[in-house]
Design an enzyme around this catalytic site. Structure first.
Site, short mmCIF file in Angstrom:
data_model
loop_
_atom_site.label_atom_id
_atom_site.label_comp_id
_atom_site.label_asym_id
_atom_site.label_seq_id
_atom_site.Cartn_x
_atom_site.Cartn_y
_atom_site.Cartn_z
N GLY A 1 0.93 -1.15 0.00
CA GLY A 1 0.00 0.00 0.00
C GLY A 1 0.94 1.17 0.00
N THR A 2 0.84 2.00 -0.98
CA THR A 2 2.04 2.72 -1.38
C THR A 2 1.73 4.11 -1.86
OG1 THR A 2 3.10 0.71 -2.08
CG2 THR A 2 3.70 2.67 -3.30
N THR A 3 2.81 4.90 -1.95
CA THR A 3 2.73 6.06 -2.84
C THR A 3 3.91 5.95 -3.79
OG1 THR A 3 1.98 7.30 -0.94
CG2 THR A 3 2.55 8.56 -2.90
#
Lengths: 215, 252
Positions: free
Chosen positions: A13-15
């Site tokens: 779960g990222t940017t």
């Protein structure tokens, strides 16, 4: 009795983010990998080299994206040997797309392929879930990106220098880290151009900079 | 004259005691007894020209061209057995289209030449098949650079500034060497190639031939274009005029 998080898949779960500038690209990502509510790795490097000049930013299932990146790296290595020149960013993106599209039902992966080649300079190709391939001057992905789209749309302008791009990416990823629970750690930054790839890490809270040069 | 390969020339998978593959050499003979094909790299493009010998006046013109489109940006000229040339063209087209789909970009000519060479070479290794009885010239204008590759029945291939295969290849190559290729524009190259074909054509042995011409240049934006209509007539007339001049010189 095992905790919930041990049964859950590891996700990034990222940017992730990438921006083209005249002469190369700037890519950035957060460094959190989570398994449910447990942070399995707070110093993950989601900027994965496919070749010396082409990187991919990974989001979705960590296992899926790592395995696919390995496959793409294999095809690109072969291509470099048989053609006697560095593969183009477009080819790298195409190979990535064909794997993601043809296995779309079994994968959970979205990537941004970004790099530099002699033919077309700096290029960013976005491949969201499902396997669409589109070249964009700026691309962002992962859960954290949803919190900063307004900021990106307002602050992005074409024709930025590489320093301006670096500040833009560092600030944007840091803002996403602030608001998205699945993004965290540091903002990893890399600049890819003809001469070198440089990396820097920004601490989200203080924007403190630690610079490490590659080769 | 060629040495007789008695006993060692029945199979392409058999070497002769001197280390020759006679079937491959015979395949070269098939090319050498066919109409000349010429390829010229000009300053801003590549020209292909073929002396397409026609054995009967009953044929429709241009029904059996010896210049082929391989992809939008790649052309092929062939000398030798035409059905074999068509088979090579079919393979080359599949390779180029495949590459375009898997890479998302057009196939570089160097890659295609390598694949065609691998194909033609493969057919020299097994007794179940025979070598291709054709030689091909592959042309493209890539990233501002003209490129020409020639592949022979043995599978050997080179990159050329200019090349000729077929009946009058020696004469044609001599003529090509006389040209100043670095200064020659592709538009003029078309005329020069036509002139070479006409001057190397043997009037006595093969009465009637068709001139197949094609061009890949900056002017065509890198597309392989078969030359027809006005440009073809202009080139053809230029060649015929040059021939007459030459003939009238001979009379003196």
């Amino acid at each position: 009795m095992l905790a919930d998080w041990t049964q859950q898949e590891v996700l990034t779960g990222t940017t992730i983010m990438a921006v083209e500038y005249n002469g190369g690209v700037v890519i950035g990502a957060d460094s959190r990998t989570s398994s449910g509510t447990y942070v399995t790795n707070r110093t993950q490097d989601k900027l994965t080299p496919l070749t010396e000049y082409i990187y991919c930013c990974r989001s979705g299932s960590a296992a899926d994206t790592q395995a696919i990146a390995d496959h793409v790296r294999y095809y690109l290595d072969f291509s470099r040997i048989s053609q006697g020149r560095e593969p183009t960013v477009r080819y790298a993106a195409h190979v990535m797309q064909s794997i993601l599209y043809n296995n779309r039902d079994n994968l959970s992966a979205a990537v941004i392929v970004a790099g530099w080649d002699e033919v077309n300079g700096g290029q960013v190709y976005c491949i969201p879930l499902g396997g669409l391939l589109v070249r964009q001057p700026m691309a962002a992905g992962g859960s954290g990106s949803t919190y900063i789209w307004g900021h990106l749309d307002a602050q992005f302008k074409p024709g930025m220098t590489d320093t301006e791009c670096q500040e833009f990416v560092a600030k944007s990823v840091s803002l996403a880290i602030k608001r998205d629970g699945s993004s965290g750690g540091v903002c990893r930054l890399a600049v890819i151009n003809r001469r070198r790839r440089t990396t820097a890490h920004y601490h989200a809270r203080r924007f403190a900079k630690v610079v490490r040069w590659l080769n | 004259m060629s040495s007789i390969g008695t006993g060692y020339d029945l199979d392409v998978s058999e070497y002769s005691p001197e280390g020759k593959l006679f079937q491959v050499e015979y395949a070269h003979k098939a090319v050498e007894s066919s109409g000349t094909a010429v390829g010229i790299c000009c300053r801003d493009g590549v020209v292909l020209a073929v002396e397409n010998i026609v054995t009967s006046k009953l044929y429709e013109t241009n029904c059996n061209r010896r210049v082929f489109h391989i992809d939008r940006h790649i052309g092929m000229a062939a000398s030798g057995l035409l059905p074999d040339a068509r088979a090579v063209a079919r393979h080359a087209r599949e390779e180029a289209a495949d590459y375009r789909q898997s890479h998302g970009e057009p196939m570089p000519l160097s890659e295609l030449a390598s694949r065609v060479s691998n194909l033609m070479h493969a057919y020299t290794m097994y007794s179940a098949v025979r070598p291709f009885g054709c030689g091909v010239l592959l042309a493209a204008f890539e990233n501002g650079r003209p490129q020409l590759y020639g592949v022979e029945p043995s599978g050997v291939y080179y990159s050329y500034h200019g090349y000729a295969i077929g009946k009058a290849k020696q004469n044609a190559r001599t003529e090509i060497e006389k040209l100043k290729l670095a200064e020659l524009s592709a538009a003029n190259g078309v005329k020069e190639a036509a002139k070479i074909i006409y001057s190397c054509h043997d009037e006595v042995k093969d009465k009637y031939f068709e001139l197949d011409l094609s061009l890949t240049s900056a002017e065509t934006a890198g597309r392989h274009v078969i030359v027809t209509g006005e440009q073809w007539t202009e080139a053809s007339n230029y060649a015929k005029a040059a021939l007459e001049e030459h003939d009238s010189d001979d009379d003196v």
